[in-house]
Design a protein around this motif. Structure first.
Motif, PDB file in Angstrom:
ATOM      1  N   ALA A  39     -42.594 -29.175 -19.154  1.00  0.00           N
ATOM      2  CA  ALA A  39     -42.177 -30.558 -18.915  1.00  0.00           C
ATOM      3  C   ALA A  39     -41.905 -30.861 -17.450  1.00  0.00           C
ATOM      4  O   ALA A  39     -41.963 -32.024 -17.031  1.00  0.00           O
ATOM      5  CB  ALA A  39     -40.931 -30.871 -19.753  1.00  0.00           C
ATOM      6  N   ASP A  40     -41.591 -29.831 -16.643  1.00  0.00           N
ATOM      7  CA  ASP A  40     -41.207 -30.048 -15.242  1.00  0.00           C
ATOM      8  C   ASP A  40     -41.996 -29.112 -14.337  1.00  0.00           C
ATOM      9  O   ASP A  40     -41.627 -27.953 -14.152  1.00  0.00           O
ATOM     10  CB  ASP A  40     -39.701 -29.801 -15.081  1.00  0.00           C
ATOM     11  N   PRO A  41     -43.094 -29.603 -13.735  1.00  0.00           N
ATOM     12  CA  PRO A  41     -43.939 -28.740 -12.892  1.00  0.00           C
ATOM     13  C   PRO A  41     -43.213 -28.181 -11.672  1.00  0.00           C
ATOM     14  O   PRO A  41     -43.647 -27.159 -11.118  1.00  0.00           O
ATOM     15  CB  PRO A  41     -45.067 -29.686 -12.464  1.00  0.00           C
ATOM     16  N   THR A  42     -42.111 -28.790 -11.235  1.00  0.00           N
ATOM     17  CA  THR A  42     -41.398 -28.280 -10.063  1.00  0.00           C
ATOM     18  C   THR A  42     -40.722 -26.938 -10.332  1.00  0.00           C
ATOM     19  O   THR A  42     -40.403 -26.200  -9.392  1.00  0.00           O
ATOM     20  CB  THR A  42     -40.337 -29.283  -9.587  1.00  0.00           C
ATOM     21  N   LEU A  43     -40.499 -26.617 -11.596  1.00  0.00           N
ATOM     22  CA  LEU A  43     -39.845 -25.347 -11.907  1.00  0.00           C
ATOM     23  C   LEU A  43     -40.715 -24.156 -11.509  1.00  0.00           C
ATOM     24  O   LEU A  43     -40.195 -23.108 -11.121  1.00  0.00           O
ATOM     25  CB  LEU A  43     -39.497 -25.272 -13.392  1.00  0.00           C
ATOM     26  N   ALA A  44     -42.020 -24.299 -11.597  1.00  0.00           N
ATOM     27  CA  ALA A  44     -42.911 -23.197 -11.221  1.00  0.00           C
ATOM     28  C   ALA A  44     -42.769 -22.856  -9.746  1.00  0.00           C
ATOM     29  O   ALA A  44     -42.835 -21.679  -9.364  1.00  0.00           O
ATOM     30  CB  ALA A  44     -44.346 -23.558 -11.554  1.00  0.00           C
ATOM     31  N   ALA A  45     -42.550 -23.865  -8.913  1.00  0.00           N
ATOM     32  CA  ALA A  45     -42.362 -23.618  -7.485  1.00  0.00           C
ATOM     33  C   ALA A  45     -40.999 -23.007  -7.203  1.00  0.00           C
ATOM     34  O   ALA A  45     -40.858 -22.155  -6.312  1.00  0.00           O
ATOM     35  CB  ALA A  45     -42.526 -24.919  -6.711  1.00  0.00           C
ATOM     36  N   ARG A  46     -40.006 -23.416  -7.969  1.00  0.00           N
ATOM     37  CA  ARG A  46     -38.653 -22.887  -7.773  1.00  0.00           C
ATOM     38  C   ARG A  46     -38.529 -21.456  -8.270  1.00  0.00           C
ATOM     39  O   ARG A  46     -37.796 -20.655  -7.687  1.00  0.00           O
ATOM     40  CB  ARG A  46     -37.630 -23.768  -8.501  1.00  0.00           C
ATOM     41  N   PHE A  47     -39.226 -21.149  -9.367  1.00  0.00           N
ATOM     42  CA  PHE A  47     -39.112 -19.824  -9.993  1.00  0.00           C
ATOM     43  C   PHE A  47     -40.509 -19.244 -10.209  1.00  0.00           C
ATOM     44  O   PHE A  47     -40.974 -19.117 -11.352  1.00  0.00           O
ATOM     45  CB  PHE A  47     -38.347 -19.932 -11.311  1.00  0.00           C
ATOM     46  N   PRO A  48     -41.189 -18.872  -9.130  1.00  0.00           N
ATOM     47  CA  PRO A  48     -42.588 -18.444  -9.246  1.00  0.00           C
ATOM     48  C   PRO A  48     -42.783 -17.131 -10.001  1.00  0.00           C
ATOM     49  O   PRO A  48     -43.896 -16.848 -10.447  1.00  0.00           O
ATOM     50  CB  PRO A  48     -43.024 -18.294  -7.781  1.00  0.00           C
ATOM     51  N   ASP A  49     -41.726 -16.323 -10.147  1.00  0.00           N
ATOM     52  CA  ASP A  49     -41.848 -15.049 -10.850  1.00  0.00           C
ATOM     53  C   ASP A  49     -41.721 -15.177 -12.361  1.00  0.00           C
ATOM     54  O   ASP A  49     -41.928 -14.198 -13.090  1.00  0.00           O
ATOM     55  CB  ASP A  49     -40.795 -14.060 -10.336  1.00  0.00           C
TER      56      ASP A  49
END
Length: 352
Positions: free
Chosen positions: A272-282
């Protein structure tokens, strides 16, 4: 208006209680006594203007007496405790000191100020305990209630059982005005990452293993911490002196179901929130992989209790308390809080 002394008020449940009470009773004075061990965090209550933090040890009876007397305390809410079962197995001495000796210290101070001084001032000593004092249930056993015989199985549970007995004794022998509550597993904001739900949430965000004890079928009754705070307020306001109240969340679940719910929520949040992938890339979810891929079964904990469950009929009948949050909605709130408050939990994470 009341003057409260909240021991362990910079910890998880105590800190949530301080936030709750300050919202519900803005005219009351709240003194927090906390030793700020690894599980205490001044940042937990930093935004509560009416709460004053006193850094100190509950085993310092002179300090406690001074606070009770000089701050004209009429209500003592006792959260302060060592509470992690694994730590109690590897190092039980700290649990004996904090949970037994510390509770004894508080009772002595309360007796000296509220009883021995002859003031006759109405007061309340509320002791927060755990359902672990009752031991372990079989799959078909009736749930724990206030009359269940004590059968603690871990050093942590034994130390809390001892503290419960001390509080009861100070009421029956000396007339101290006490109530006690035994709660089920809490979860929610401000919980230290050593505990199951925040540990698995944060491990999922960082791509770290989700270690599941044994077969993952140990059962716990899960209680959202805000509901627990409501129950504690009801104990203070309507609880009968000398009585014990079992407080549960009405969500009896095996650990595996909790882990699966966490994995599903994290996957949904990333979708739902694509910004989470950048915040938590692992995180596996950042790469389109299921969080459940992190699950790992590990050797079971020593003496691991199989099942806990709470029969909370007495709290409902005498206190008017029932949980307001279902497990899944409360878990969603918890995940949202951890996603929004990385500044609080990042300093507490162990190195990878």
């Amino acid at each position: 208006m009341a003057n409260l002394l909240v021991t362990g008020g910079a910890g998880f449940i105590g800190g949530n209680f301080v936030h709750y009470w300050s919202r519900e009773k803005p005219g009351d004075t709240i003194i927090v006594l906390d030793a700020l061990t690894y599980a205490g965090n001044a940042a937990t209550i930093a935004g509560v203007e009416q709460a004053e933090l006193v850094v100190g040890d509950i085993c310092d009876t002179v300090l406690v007496e001074k606070l009770l007397h000089e701050r004209e305390i009429d209500t003592l809410v006792h959260f302060a405790a060592e509470s992690h079962v694994d730590r109690s197995i590897s190092g039980p001495d700290a649990f004996i000191a904090a949970n037994i000796v510390g509770t004894h210290s508080l009772l002595k101070a309360a007796q000296a100020v509220w009883l021995d001084s002859g003031s006759g001032k109405p007061h309340r000593f509320h002791h927060i305990s755990t359902d672990e004092v009752y031991g372990s249930l079989g799959p078909d056993d009736p749930a724990f209630c206030e009359t269940t015989p004590y059968a603690p199985n871990s050093p942590y549970a034994a130390s809390k059982a001892a503290s419960d007995h001390l509080v009861r004794a100070w009421h029956h022998t000396f007339g101290l005005q006490v109530t006690t509550s035994n709660c089920s597993n809490n979860f929610g904001p401000y919980q230290h990452p050593e505990k199951l739900i925040p540990l698995f949430l944060l491990n999922a965000l960082h791509g770290r293993a989700l270690p599941i004890y044994g077969d993952g079928m140990n059962v716990r009754d899960w209680l959202f911490v805000t509901d627990h705070c409501r129950a504690l307020a009801a104990c203070l306001e309507r609880g009968v002196l000398g009585e014990v109240y079992a407080i549960g969340g009405g969500a009896e679940l095996p650990n595996m179901a909790v882990v699966d719910a966490i994995c599903a929520l994290v996957d949904t949040a990333f979708a739902a929130d694509p910004t989470l992938a950048a915040r938590f890339p692992d995180a596996p979810a950042a790469k389109g992989q299921p969080t459940a891929s992190l699950k790992r079964f590990v050797e079971d904990r020593k003496g691991h209790d199989r099942r806990y469950a709470i029969d909370a009929h007495k709290a409902a009948a005498e206190l008017g308390f029932t949980p307001a949050h279902g497990f899944e909605s409360a878990l969603r709130q918890t995940l949202r809080w951890y996603l929004a408050n990385a500044g609080w939990w990042r300093p507490l994470l162990p190195e990878a």
